[in-house]
Scaffold this active site. Sequence first.
Site, mmCIF file in Angstrom:
data_model
loop_
_atom_site.group_PDB
_atom_site.id
_atom_site.type_symbol
_atom_site.label_atom_id
_atom_site.label_comp_id
_atom_site.label_asym_id
_atom_site.label_seq_id
_atom_site.Cartn_x
_atom_site.Cartn_y
_atom_site.Cartn_z
ATOM 1 N N CYS A 119 0.852 -1.187 0.000
ATOM 2 C CA CYS A 119 0.000 0.000 0.000
ATOM 3 C C CYS A 119 0.889 1.239 0.000
ATOM 4 O O CYS A 119 2.053 1.178 0.385
ATOM 5 C CB CYS A 119 -0.899 0.001 1.242
ATOM 6 S SG CYS A 119 -2.375 -1.036 1.084
ATOM 7 N N ASN A 164 0.610 -14.294 -9.403
ATOM 8 C CA ASN A 164 0.080 -15.380 -8.581
ATOM 9 C C ASN A 164 -1.023 -14.754 -7.756
ATOM 10 O O ASN A 164 -0.797 -13.746 -7.103
ATOM 11 C CB ASN A 164 1.127 -15.920 -7.609
ATOM 12 C CG ASN A 164 2.294 -16.583 -8.308
ATOM 13 O OD1 ASN A 164 2.161 -17.104 -9.405
ATOM 14 N ND2 ASN A 164 3.447 -16.550 -7.667
ATOM 15 N N GLN A 196 4.653 -10.147 -10.421
ATOM 16 C CA GLN A 196 6.104 -10.163 -10.329
ATOM 17 C C GLN A 196 6.714 -10.251 -11.718
ATOM 18 O O GLN A 196 6.056 -10.651 -12.673
ATOM 19 C CB GLN A 196 6.567 -11.368 -9.504
ATOM 20 C CG GLN A 196 6.036 -11.343 -8.085
ATOM 21 C CD GLN A 196 6.537 -12.537 -7.299
ATOM 22 O OE1 GLN A 196 7.715 -12.634 -6.973
ATOM 23 N NE2 GLN A 196 5.654 -13.466 -7.032
ATOM 24 N N HIS A 236 -0.965 -7.537 -6.971
ATOM 25 C CA HIS A 236 0.389 -7.313 -7.482
ATOM 26 C C HIS A 236 0.851 -8.523 -8.286
ATOM 27 O O HIS A 236 0.281 -9.610 -8.181
ATOM 28 C CB HIS A 236 1.377 -7.050 -6.337
ATOM 29 C CG HIS A 236 1.716 -8.280 -5.534
ATOM 30 N ND1 HIS A 236 0.836 -8.868 -4.652
ATOM 31 C CD2 HIS A 236 2.829 -9.047 -5.501
ATOM 32 C CE1 HIS A 236 1.405 -9.929 -4.107
ATOM 33 N NE2 HIS A 236 2.607 -10.074 -4.598
ATOM 34 N N HIS A 270 -5.880 -1.632 -2.041
ATOM 35 C CA HIS A 270 -5.554 -2.923 -1.433
ATOM 36 C C HIS A 270 -6.628 -3.980 -1.701
ATOM 37 O O HIS A 270 -6.322 -5.156 -1.882
ATOM 38 C CB HIS A 270 -5.382 -2.728 0.083
ATOM 39 C CG HIS A 270 -4.983 -3.966 0.823
ATOM 40 N ND1 HIS A 270 -3.667 -4.333 0.978
ATOM 41 C CD2 HIS A 270 -5.718 -4.939 1.424
ATOM 42 C CE1 HIS A 270 -3.607 -5.472 1.664
ATOM 43 N NE2 HIS A 270 -4.839 -5.860 1.945
HETATM 44 ZN ZN ZN Z 1 -2.052 -3.157 0.319
#
Ligand code: ZN
Length: 359
Positions: free
Chosen positions: A75, A174, A189, A187, A134
């Site tokens: 965040c 993932n 990678q 998120h 989030h």
């Molecule tokens: Zn977060």
Amino acid sequence: MKRTITHLADGRELIYFDRRDDADRGAVDRRELGPRPVASELRYDPLTEEWVAIAGHRQTRTFQPTGTAAECPLCPSSGDRLTEIPASDYDVVVFENRFPSFSGNFATYEDVGGLSAVRPGAGRCEVVCFTPDHDSSFSRLSDDGVELVMEAWADRTAELSGIEGVEQVFCFENRGSEIGITLAHPHGQIYAYPYVTPRTRLQLGAAARHQGPGNLFADVLAAERAAGTRVVAANEHWTAFVPAAARWPFEVHVYPHRQVPDLPALTEAERAAFAPLYTSVLRAFDGLFGVVMPYISAWHQAPVREGRELAYLHLELFSVRRAPGKLKYLAGSESAMGAFVNDVLPEEAARMLRSQLDH
Ligand SMILES: [Zn+2]
């Protein structure tokens, strides 16, 4: 789009990708961070001709027990709560992983005996935060939010391909604790490997042996479009289909209609067309059982040097969930022998996914 490169307290790079040209990216990382761990070591398995990254330091990596925004390191920072992102807001941000499997920070490794060659895990691992929200998910990004992520992926692919020793760049997501993901924040990678990965090597080998009429990947796409039974969604530039020999209960491959080697080679129109198609497929995944679908979403890009004329950019998306409360585990046949058994008929999976598409 505005790109700003900054550095975190331990010297790692952090790059903001902003929609607005006037975004202020002067925030400084005020944390005190320990020294960066050294890269993992690569050991060569002579039986499978594959490299294995041995990353002992990753055992200590960040684990987020509750998954709440209050302790999320992805965040934006706010007040005294300092995260990996110094700014109080962002659109898309990329930074070097604190506990990377591959990095430029390597020690020398000694001969370990046996027939295994050993070398440092040179390369780079980055984290991509798709949104500052989030509680969001990739499936709920706006089309221009997806396009900004794609710009970041393309930028990083080009940049990381230029690092000495990097042979392949892999952008992936993932999602879900079932996949072993330790952070709930949306998120992905990026791994920049110092070798061509086994699966890419297999696919390119098959493409090299393929006897026309066209490129192997192009022929697979054309055949799936002609058959139609496994097509989940399509538009002018992309087709999403369940592969005929799907290995996972719910597996969708997304191909551009034009053969390109990697994400930087996509046109703006192709990027724009990908966003609504892909997010509708992700929402169809979530709609299947009315629960959050754990998934792995993997961009297959051409290696940096080898086989670029044979490669065909595509995305392979799959879930380990086969029914409510039931997961597909990689057990004896899959884990030990690499021999997959799939309990869901691919044509049925495609039909179920089509029925969940936004109307
Ligand atoms: Zn977060």
